[in-house]
Design a protein around this motif. Structure first.
Motif, mmCIF file in Angstrom:
data_model
loop_
_atom_site.group_PDB
_atom_site.id
_atom_site.type_symbol
_atom_site.label_atom_id
_atom_site.label_comp_id
_atom_site.label_asym_id
_atom_site.label_seq_id
_atom_site.Cartn_x
_atom_site.Cartn_y
_atom_site.Cartn_z
ATOM 1 N N PHE A 286 0.830 -1.206 0.000
ATOM 2 C CA PHE A 286 0.000 0.000 0.000
ATOM 3 C C PHE A 286 0.866 1.257 0.000
ATOM 4 O O PHE A 286 0.589 2.207 -0.744
ATOM 5 N N ASP A 287 1.907 1.269 0.816
ATOM 6 C CA ASP A 287 2.786 2.448 0.866
ATOM 7 C C ASP A 287 3.423 2.716 -0.492
ATOM 8 O O ASP A 287 3.539 3.874 -0.925
ATOM 9 N N GLU A 288 3.851 1.641 -1.188
ATOM 10 C CA GLU A 288 4.444 1.821 -2.515
ATOM 11 C C GLU A 288 3.415 2.344 -3.510
ATOM 12 O O GLU A 288 3.705 3.235 -4.319
ATOM 13 N N VAL A 306 -9.409 5.309 0.086
ATOM 14 C CA VAL A 306 -10.519 4.922 0.970
ATOM 15 C C VAL A 306 -9.970 4.024 2.067
ATOM 16 O O VAL A 306 -9.228 3.077 1.784
ATOM 17 N N VAL A 307 -10.327 4.318 3.313
ATOM 18 C CA VAL A 307 -9.924 3.504 4.468
ATOM 19 C C VAL A 307 -11.165 2.829 5.029
ATOM 20 O O VAL A 307 -12.190 3.483 5.260
ATOM 21 N N VAL A 308 -11.096 1.513 5.231
ATOM 22 C CA VAL A 308 -12.215 0.717 5.752
ATOM 23 C C VAL A 308 -11.749 0.025 7.022
ATOM 24 O O VAL A 308 -10.729 -0.664 7.015
ATOM 25 N N ALA A 335 -15.456 -9.356 0.079
ATOM 26 C CA ALA A 335 -16.506 -8.358 -0.142
ATOM 27 C C ALA A 335 -15.927 -7.065 -0.723
ATOM 28 O O ALA A 335 -16.505 -6.458 -1.634
ATOM 29 N N VAL A 336 -14.783 -6.652 -0.183
ATOM 30 C CA VAL A 336 -14.163 -5.425 -0.687
ATOM 31 C C VAL A 336 -13.804 -5.571 -2.164
ATOM 32 O O VAL A 336 -14.070 -4.675 -2.989
ATOM 33 N N GLN A 337 -13.202 -6.706 -2.534
ATOM 34 C CA GLN A 337 -12.807 -6.910 -3.924
ATOM 35 C C GLN A 337 -14.009 -6.949 -4.864
ATOM 36 O O GLN A 337 -13.919 -6.512 -6.017
ATOM 37 N N ARG A 338 -15.135 -7.473 -4.382
ATOM 38 C CA ARG A 338 -16.336 -7.531 -5.220
ATOM 39 C C ARG A 338 -16.969 -6.153 -5.396
ATOM 40 O O ARG A 338 -17.663 -5.920 -6.377
ATOM 41 N N ARG A 339 -16.725 -5.259 -4.460
ATOM 42 C CA ARG A 339 -17.399 -3.956 -4.480
ATOM 43 C C ARG A 339 -16.561 -2.859 -5.161
ATOM 44 O O ARG A 339 -17.020 -1.729 -5.265
ATOM 45 N N ILE A 340 -15.352 -3.191 -5.549
ATOM 46 C CA ILE A 340 -14.530 -2.210 -6.279
ATOM 47 C C ILE A 340 -14.411 -2.654 -7.736
ATOM 48 O O ILE A 340 -14.759 -3.783 -8.084
ATOM 49 N N ARG A 341 -13.909 -1.772 -8.589
ATOM 50 C CA ARG A 341 -13.773 -2.097 -10.001
ATOM 51 C C ARG A 341 -12.477 -2.881 -10.263
ATOM 52 O O ARG A 341 -11.603 -2.973 -9.402
ATOM 53 N N ALA A 342 -12.387 -3.408 -11.491
ATOM 54 C CA ALA A 342 -11.244 -4.262 -11.832
ATOM 55 C C ALA A 342 -9.911 -3.523 -11.713
ATOM 56 O O ALA A 342 -8.910 -4.091 -11.324
ATOM 57 N N GLY A 343 -9.886 -2.222 -12.036
ATOM 58 C CA GLY A 343 -8.634 -1.485 -11.992
ATOM 59 C C GLY A 343 -8.268 -0.932 -10.631
ATOM 60 O O GLY A 343 -7.168 -0.398 -10.442
ATOM 61 N N ASP A 344 -9.199 -1.031 -9.647
ATOM 62 C CA ASP A 344 -8.918 -0.534 -8.295
ATOM 63 C C ASP A 344 -8.103 -1.560 -7.521
ATOM 64 O O ASP A 344 -8.134 -2.754 -7.814
ATOM 65 N N ARG A 345 -7.383 -1.088 -6.497
ATOM 66 C CA ARG A 345 -6.524 -1.978 -5.721
ATOM 67 C C ARG A 345 -6.911 -1.939 -4.245
ATOM 68 O O ARG A 345 -7.158 -0.862 -3.686
ATOM 69 N N ALA A 346 -6.970 -3.137 -3.638
ATOM 70 C CA ALA A 346 -7.353 -3.255 -2.231
ATOM 71 C C ALA A 346 -6.182 -3.810 -1.430
ATOM 72 O O ALA A 346 -5.410 -4.644 -1.913
ATOM 73 N N GLU A 353 -8.056 -3.278 9.450
ATOM 74 C CA GLU A 353 -8.145 -2.073 8.637
ATOM 75 C C GLU A 353 -7.732 -2.377 7.198
ATOM 76 O O GLU A 353 -6.719 -3.038 6.945
ATOM 77 N N PHE A 354 -8.532 -1.890 6.266
ATOM 78 C CA PHE A 354 -8.304 -2.102 4.840
ATOM 79 C C PHE A 354 -8.214 -0.736 4.153
ATOM 80 O O PHE A 354 -8.705 0.271 4.685
ATOM 81 N N ALA A 355 -7.595 -0.728 2.964
ATOM 82 C CA ALA A 355 -7.504 0.513 2.196
ATOM 83 C C ALA A 355 -7.708 0.194 0.726
ATOM 84 O O ALA A 355 -7.381 -0.902 0.257
ATOM 85 N N ILE A 356 -8.239 1.158 0.009
ATOM 86 C CA ILE A 356 -8.472 1.014 -1.433
ATOM 87 C C ILE A 356 -7.913 2.250 -2.130
ATOM 88 O O ILE A 356 -8.069 3.374 -1.636
ATOM 89 N N ILE A 357 -7.264 2.038 -3.257
ATOM 90 C CA ILE A 357 -6.829 3.132 -4.120
ATOM 91 C C ILE A 357 -7.568 2.981 -5.437
ATOM 92 O O ILE A 357 -7.459 1.948 -6.111
ATOM 93 N N ALA A 358 -8.346 3.988 -5.785
ATOM 94 C CA ALA A 358 -9.149 3.944 -7.004
ATOM 95 C C ALA A 358 -8.904 5.208 -7.820
ATOM 96 O O ALA A 358 -8.522 6.252 -7.279
ATOM 97 N N TYR A 359 -9.150 5.123 -9.122
ATOM 98 C CA TYR A 359 -8.959 6.255 -10.029
ATOM 99 C C TYR A 359 -10.225 6.474 -10.863
ATOM 100 O O TYR A 359 -10.915 5.516 -11.233
ATOM 101 N N GLY A 360 -10.494 7.753 -11.152
ATOM 102 C CA GLY A 360 -11.566 8.080 -12.085
ATOM 103 C C GLY A 360 -12.949 7.698 -11.618
ATOM 104 O O GLY A 360 -13.768 7.246 -12.426
#
Length: 420
Positions: A286-288, A306-308, A335-346, A353-360
């Motif tokens: 995540f840091d990278e 996004v922080v979960v 659940a997190v992977q199903r709720r984000i898009r293919a290009g987003d990263r979890a 604690e979980f985090a997501i990086i999404a674009y657009g």
């Protein structure tokens, strides 16, 4: 040489007297190759007596490779020619040693008659002289190239094979004749052909040409091999690209080891960036990815952090045990992977604690999807999570600061506990 006898002296006696007075190595031969006489210096040079020289004959005094030329000179003289010759030859001494010498042959004339030849050793050639040394060196290299394990071959300015040693023939799986008849595109892959063209262009434009080369080759049996070695270029007379020499060896095994090590290193790095429980990226990953947001940002494509954070996971662990708690974390990851898009990263960045990086995308709808309850066991209540987000370039230009803001907003939602 003209011999003019007086009335009291025979031609033979006069010739012997002249030879006896000669300080240089010189011998007289008849038209049919018989010895008429020789100087003491000639006999001393060869280590033979005059009688032994007469028995050996003028042709046999020379090394095998020089004898045919000597026979041609005898035939030419016997036909009446008065030509003189200067040449280099090897004379055989009595001890078996061959000595190199510059020699001269002139006609022996009595009045108007040609009696034969005068053979003179003008100068001995030191075996260590430049010409001799180069000849010895060339012969040594030729023998060396025939037996070394490295493949050696020469190519002309049109990339045609001129010469190849046995090791090169084994490497390419083709004889030299077959290599000369085979188009280069059937031996080298496209990247190798481009590399050859690039080397030529660099040379012709005065740029630095690489000395080390590596290339894949196609063998006629369909096997692909790697070769690696050194390139030596010899310019053409006009200074442009000329012939090239390559000394190489089969490095297929080396390349295979390198590939295996690279795969192992890649796998090890991937494992180092994965959370073993959920299979998501870990905090290091995540840091990278967070720092890489700067390079992937664009004016119309902001990064959303996004922080979960799961609510009351401790209660699940205390009441049902850590095995069930681990199951809850895995269910959250799915659940997190199903709720984000293919290009987003979890990522799982902490205990719960979980985090997501999404674009657009918009943060609001993404937060709403991630905040929905997660069912993972019929006997257990649904999991709830607190969510917070921040947009890089909107909330902060610094991705690390945007993450801090998203984390604060998540804790603000947790404190408000709006859904309880």
């Amino acid at each position: 040489m003209n011999v003019m006898p007086d009335h009291q002296t025979s031609p033979g006696d006069l010739l012997q007297a002249l030879l006896a007075a000669m300080p240089s190595p010189i011998a007289a031969w008849s038209l049919d190759g018989r010895l008429l006489g020789c100087s003491a210096a000639f006999a001393a040079l060869l280590g033979h007596s005059e009688g032994e020289i007469a028995a050996i004959g003028c042709v046999s005094l020379l090394e095998e490779s020089d004898r045919e030329a000597a026979r041609e000179r005898i035939t030419t003289r016997a036909s009446g020619s008065r030509i003189s010759w200067s040449f280099r030859a090897r004379l055989l001494r009595a001890d078996g040693e061959a000595i190199a010498a510059h020699c001269r042959v002139v006609p022996l004339v009595l009045g108007t008659a040609i009696l034969g030849d005068l053979f003179e050793v003008v100068e001995l050639v030191d075996a260590t002289s430049k010409g001799e040394a180069l000849a010895v060196q060339a012969a040594t290299y030729a023998e060396l190239f025939e037996h070394i394990s490295e493949a050696v071959w020469q190519m002309d300015d049109r990339r045609r094979m001129i010469w190849a040693n046995p090791a090169a023939e084994r490497l390419f799986g083709r004889t030299l004749v077959e290599l000369q008849r085979t188009p280069m595109r059937e031996v080298l892959f496209d990247e190798g052909l481009r590399g050859v063209a690039d080397i030529r262009e660099r040379f012709d434009t005065g740029q630095r040409v690489p000395r080390r080369i590596e290339a894949r080759i196609k063998r006629p049996d369909g096997e692909v091999r790697w070769l690696g070695g050194s390139l030596f270029l010899k310019p053409a007379p006009d200074g442009r690209f000329g012939t090239s020499w390559i000394v190489a060896r089969d490095i297929t095994a080396v390349k295979e080891r390198e590939r295996a090590l690279t795969e192992m290193a890649t796998e090890a790095r991937q494992q180092a960036l994965l959370d073993p429980l959920t299979g998501l990226g870990n905090r290091r990953a995540f840091d990278e990815a967070l720092l890489a947001c700067r390079d992937q940002e664009s004016p119309d494509r902001h990064a959303i952090i996004v922080v979960v954070d799961l609510d009351r996971l401790k209660v699940v662990n205390d009441e049902a045990g850590h095995v069930v708690g681990d199951e809850a974390l895995r269910a959250t990851a799915v659940a997190v992977q199903r709720r984000i898009r293919a290009g987003d990263r979890a990522f799982r960045i902490g205990g719960d604690e979980f985090a997501i990086i999404a674009y657009g995308t918009e943060p609001g709808p993404l937060e709403a999807r991630l905040a929905r309850a997660i069912t993972f066991r019929d006997s257990m209540p649904a999991l709830l999570a607190s969510v917070g987000s921040a947009t890089v370039g909107v909330d902060s230009d610094d991705p690390v600061e945007a993450f801090r803001i998203a984390d604060l907003r998540m804790y603000e939602m947790k404190r408000n506990d709006r859904r309880r």
